[in-house]
Scaffold this active site. Structure first.
Site, PDB file in Angstrom:
ATOM      1  N   GLU A  42       0.988  -1.308   0.105  1.00 50.09           N
ATOM      2  CA  GLU A  42       0.121  -0.002  -0.008  1.00 50.09           C
ATOM      3  C   GLU A  42       0.799   1.264  -0.036  1.00 50.09           C
ATOM      4  O   GLU A  42       0.522   2.369  -0.494  1.00 50.09           O
ATOM      5  CB  GLU A  42      -0.730  -0.044   1.181  1.00 50.09           C
ATOM      6  CG  GLU A  42      -2.068  -1.189   1.210  1.00 50.09           C
ATOM      7  CD  GLU A  42      -2.825  -0.946   0.049  1.00 50.09           C
ATOM      8  OE1 GLU A  42      -3.050   0.090  -0.594  1.00 50.09           O
ATOM      9  OE2 GLU A  42      -3.534  -2.032  -0.479  1.00 50.09           O
ATOM     10  N   TYR A 125      -6.053   6.322   4.408  1.00 53.87           N
ATOM     11  CA  TYR A 125      -6.184   5.232   3.331  1.00 53.87           C
ATOM     12  C   TYR A 125      -5.463   4.028   3.679  1.00 53.87           C
ATOM     13  O   TYR A 125      -6.096   3.066   3.551  1.00 53.87           O
ATOM     14  CB  TYR A 125      -5.745   5.965   1.992  1.00 53.87           C
ATOM     15  CG  TYR A 125      -5.655   4.573   0.976  1.00 53.87           C
ATOM     16  CD1 TYR A 125      -6.607   4.056   0.730  1.00 53.87           C
ATOM     17  CD2 TYR A 125      -4.417   4.265   0.866  1.00 53.87           C
ATOM     18  CE1 TYR A 125      -6.406   2.812  -0.220  1.00 53.87           C
ATOM     19  CE2 TYR A 125      -4.107   3.061   0.182  1.00 53.87           C
ATOM     20  CZ  TYR A 125      -5.309   2.320  -0.550  1.00 53.87           C
ATOM     21  OH  TYR A 125      -5.238   1.268  -1.421  1.00 53.87           O
ATOM     22  N   ASP A 143      -9.489   4.496  -2.143  1.00 53.00           N
ATOM     23  CA  ASP A 143      -8.546   4.827  -3.186  1.00 53.00           C
ATOM     24  C   ASP A 143      -9.332   5.463  -4.490  1.00 53.00           C
ATOM     25  O   ASP A 143     -10.539   5.576  -4.542  1.00 53.00           O
ATOM     26  CB  ASP A 143      -7.495   3.737  -3.780  1.00 53.00           C
ATOM     27  CG  ASP A 143      -8.143   2.402  -4.398  1.00 53.00           C
ATOM     28  OD1 ASP A 143      -9.301   2.779  -4.699  1.00 53.00           O
ATOM     29  OD2 ASP A 143      -7.498   1.513  -4.769  1.00 53.00           O
TER      30      ASP A 143
END
Length: 349
Positions: A42, A125, A143
């Protein structure tokens, strides 16, 4: 379709069509996701495509297979492996986060969104993605792919980024208590493969019956975006000094700011009207070459200056790195460009 029906249709599609990715546990495999691999992927995927990240991810995890291995790594080695991924603050935070996880959490990532948010370099996020995918917590992940799916599914015509809260509210309502990680990854895959930015394949979308934008014929127009600001251009100078023995003058940039903590050639300030700022007095040759690079918020053009430094010079800025110890791969992309151009322009004779 009701919200629970949307969730079931999405997971059925994901079980059959999930992308195979090196950091992902296939649905139905019974394997537990590795928080370290999810976290690293990520961080790497921020501002970078899946295609680019795959090779970097595989190299990183082969070299540093656990968070403890990464925490013990030399900064320069990690920065060298990161070169080409850009946004180097991510690499610095990658190391900081790994070291905090080892020092303060016994080498195990915390399993809640709130605790993950306390770690260096982890924002909303990433915290939601790790909590959801690695620990199956019902944290809505947002996202670009998921924002696009939400905008179309609910026909949200307000432009981004102002519409982000509305899109997140829709995503939160859809996030199930069971398999929230697979739900998040299904939305990511849907946006990446079917609900694409251009020419969405609505005819094969598992959610087409529920999509308000498709019903209105505006799916391809969403999400709308506010007009982009024109990026300014900054100027400066970059100084490449060689000794007769091939050693190069390099310095470590300040921790804060662009390319913070990274190995670099000395430069002037970057501005509209920069003044020359060579690292020492010398006959700096104007090569007529410009090093060009684009950062998130501006374009940069650095005029390349070169000189041969005396063997006995003790510079006030930086130090001379012997040719045998110098690795171009340790430089960030901007400085690698400067090095490559200096090599092209350099005449050993």
């Amino acid at each position: 379709m009701r919200e629970d029906q949307i969730g079931r249709a999405l997971l059925e599609w994901y079980d059959a069509h999930a992308r195979v990715l090196p950091w992902r546990v296939p649905p139905g495999s019974g394997e537990a996701a590795d928080p370290y691999r999810i976290w690293m992927s990520e961080i790497m995927l921020q501002q970078t495509t899946v295609v680019t990240v795959k090779a970097y991810f595989e190299r990183f995890t082969a070299r540093w297979p656990t968070v403890a291995d990464l925490a013990a790594a030399e900064d320069a080695e990690v920065m060298g492996e990161w070169a080409g991924l850009g946004y180097y603050a991510r690499a610095r935070n990658l190391l900081k986060c790994a070291r905090v996880v080892v020092a303060d959490h016994g080498g195990s990532f915390p399993n809640t969104e709130a605790e993950l948010l306390t770690l260096p370099g982890i924002g909303p996020y990433t915290a939601a993605a790790v909590a959801s995918i690695a620990f199956d917590q019902p944290a809505p992940v947002m996202d670009g792919n998921i924002e696009r799916v939400m905008a179309r599914l609910f026909a949200v015509e307000a432009p981004l980024p102002g519409s982000k809260p509305v899109l997140k509210a829709h995503a939160t309502r859809l996030t199930p208590a069971e398999r929230p990680g697979d739900h998040a990854q299904a939305l990511m895959d849907l946006g990446a493969t079917i609900c694409t930015p251009r020419s969405p394949a609505c005819g094969i979308c598992p959610l087409m019956a529920a999509c308000f934008a498709r019903a209105q014929g505006i799916a391809a127009d969403l999400p709308r975006k506010a007009p982009k600001k024109v990026k300014p251009t900054r100027l400066g100078y970059v100084y490449v000094a060689r000794r007769a023995d091939g050693a190069l003058l390099l310095e470590t940039r300040p921790e804060k700011g662009l390319l913070g903590g990274m190995l670099a050639f000395p430069t002037s300030e970057w501005s509209d009207a920069p003044e020359e700022a060579p690292p020492f007095e010398a006959d700096w040759r104007d090569t007529g070459v410009e090093v060009r690079h684009t950062f998130t918020h501006f374009h940069l053009r650095l005029t390349l200056r070169q000189t041969e430094a005396p063997m006995d010079l003790a510079p006030e800025r930086g130090e001379f790195v012997p040719e045998a110890l110098f690795k171009p791969s340790s430089l960030p992309t901007l400085m690698r460009k400067a090095y490559d151009l200096s090599e092209t322009d350099h005449d050993p004779a």
